[in-house]
Design an enzyme around this catalytic site. Structure first.
Site, PDB file in Angstrom:
ATOM      1  N   ASP A   1       2.222  24.146  71.973  1.00 23.55           N
ATOM      2  CA  ASP A   1       2.664  24.997  72.279  1.00 23.55           C
ATOM      3  C   ASP A   1       2.093  26.799  72.331  1.00 23.55           C
ATOM      4  O   ASP A   1       2.453  27.639  72.169  1.00 23.55           O
ATOM      5  CB  ASP A   1       3.571  25.392  71.283  1.00 23.55           C
ATOM      6  N   SER A   2       0.291  26.387  71.973  1.00 29.69           N
ATOM      7  CA  SER A   2      -0.419  27.431  72.150  1.00 29.69           C
ATOM      8  C   SER A   2      -0.349  28.360  72.758  1.00 29.69           C
ATOM      9  O   SER A   2      -0.613  29.339  73.603  1.00 29.69           O
ATOM     10  CB  SER A   2      -2.213  26.903  71.316  1.00 29.69           C
TER      11      SER A   2
ATOM     12  N   ASP B   1       2.208  18.550  72.573  1.00 30.18           N
ATOM     13  CA  ASP B   1       3.456  19.841  70.869  1.00 30.18           C
ATOM     14  C   ASP B   1       4.842  19.326  71.534  1.00 30.18           C
ATOM     15  O   ASP B   1       5.954  19.475  72.444  1.00 30.18           O
ATOM     16  CB  ASP B   1       3.055  21.070  71.467  1.00 30.18           C
TER      17      ASP B   1
ATOM     18  N   LYS C   1       3.029  15.976  69.013  1.00 29.38           N
ATOM     19  CA  LYS C   1       2.882  16.245  67.774  1.00 29.38           C
ATOM     20  C   LYS C   1       3.571  17.374  67.147  1.00 29.38           C
ATOM     21  O   LYS C   1       4.378  17.944  67.959  1.00 29.38           O
ATOM     22  CB  LYS C   1       1.623  17.000  68.405  1.00 29.38           C
TER      23      LYS C   1
ATOM     24  N   GLU D   1       4.805  19.831  63.905  1.00 29.97           N
ATOM     25  CA  GLU D   1       4.101  20.166  62.517  1.00 29.97           C
ATOM     26  C   GLU D   1       5.534  19.445  61.196  1.00 29.97           C
ATOM     27  O   GLU D   1       6.281  19.345  61.318  1.00 29.97           O
ATOM     28  CB  GLU D   1       4.101  21.642  62.192  1.00 29.97           C
TER      29      GLU D   1
ATOM     30  N   GLU E   1      -4.905  21.839  59.395  1.00 30.56           N
ATOM     31  CA  GLU E   1      -5.591  23.447  59.902  1.00 30.56           C
ATOM     32  C   GLU E   1      -5.257  24.017  58.628  1.00 30.56           C
ATOM     33  O   GLU E   1      -4.831  24.514  58.022  1.00 30.56           O
ATOM     34  CB  GLU E   1      -3.820  23.936  61.084  1.00 30.56           C
TER      35      GLU E   1
END
Length: 255
Positions: free
Chosen positions: A34-35, A73, A103, A105, A172
């Site tokens: 999502d970067s 993501d 992925k 978070e 991270e």
């Protein structure tokens, strides 16, 4: 690879051409992160990215990939509302996008969601420490786990991710000592970004690593090329040749 002590090398990818280059170079994992909100769409965070955005870019990456594992993501608000919502969105990333895993978070708070996705048949990569989707909660992009209580909470998060069935976990923005302890404590691979050299693998945003994005450069980023300068030079040469009628030349002309 973790058992053999072989480092896992990962990069983000968002389009066909770069995915093909990275894959042919031998990269192990391609993350459709999502970067893309920052380096592709120009937002100041990852929060505006939607599941449709990630599906679109995952499709392109999958077309360019032959061997690397593709992880997509799960954007903000695609899994925080509950397990059923997470299943629907993860299913779309796999079915429509072609992702082989997702992925998300979060640690302890997302353990039930990870477990639900794994039971559904979707492999999950976890992500703990500095989680960008929680940027407002953190008060900015700050290193996490420097205090003893915070470090213990991140360790608990990583262990919860493992116990929930994730196949790997991104670490991270944390002190190197904490990342080393987590890597030693969990049996699944740890993929570091701003977490030091003791992780089982490393990941960077490809636009950062290639010098394409320079709005800001985190301390943990190493630039292996300056493609912004290279591309700018090529464009200026093209402009000059068009304006002086050096291009197109005879070899570029049909008769």
């Amino acid at each position: 690879m973790k058992e053999k002590g072989e480092k896992i090398v990962c990069l983000t990818a968002y389009d066909y051409c770069l995915a093909r280059i990275l894959d042919e170079s031998g990269i192990d994992i391609l993350l459709v992160g999502d970067s893309l909100g920052s380096v592709v769409q120009g937002h100041d965070s990852t929060l505006p990215v939607t599941v449709d955005d990630v599906i679109y870019h995952t499709k392109a990456v999958v077309r360019g990939r032959r061997r690397a594992l593709v992880v997509s993501d799960m954007p903000f608000m695609t899994f925080q509302l509950g397990v059923d919502e997470a299943k629907r969105n993860a299913g779309r990333l796999v079915q429509e996008g072609g992702a082989e895993s997702v992925k998300l978070e979060g640690g302890v708070t997302q353990a039930a969601t990870i477990e639900g996705l794994v039971k559904m048949g979707v492999p999950v990569m976890g992500h703990v420490g500095l989680t960008p989707q929680s940027v407002h909660q953190f008060g900015g992009y700050r290193i996490q786990g420097r205090g003893e209580a915070d470090a213990r909470a991140i360790l608990d998060d990583a262990m919860a991710v493992e116990q929930a069935g994730a196949f790997a976990v991104v670490l991270e923005g944390m002190p190197v000592q904490l990342a080393r302890e987590i890597t030693q404590r969990v049996s699944i691979p740890t993929i570091g970004i701003g977490a030091g050299m003791h992780c089982d693998g490393q990941i960077l945003v490809v636009h950062d690593m290639l010098g394409l994005f320079d709005d800001f450069t985190p301390k943990f980023v190493k630039r292996y090329a300056n493609l912004k300068e290279t591309i700018g030079g090529a464009v200026r040469s093209y402009m000059e040749e068009v304006r002086t009628e050096a291009f197109p030349a005879e070899e570029h002309t049909f008769h």
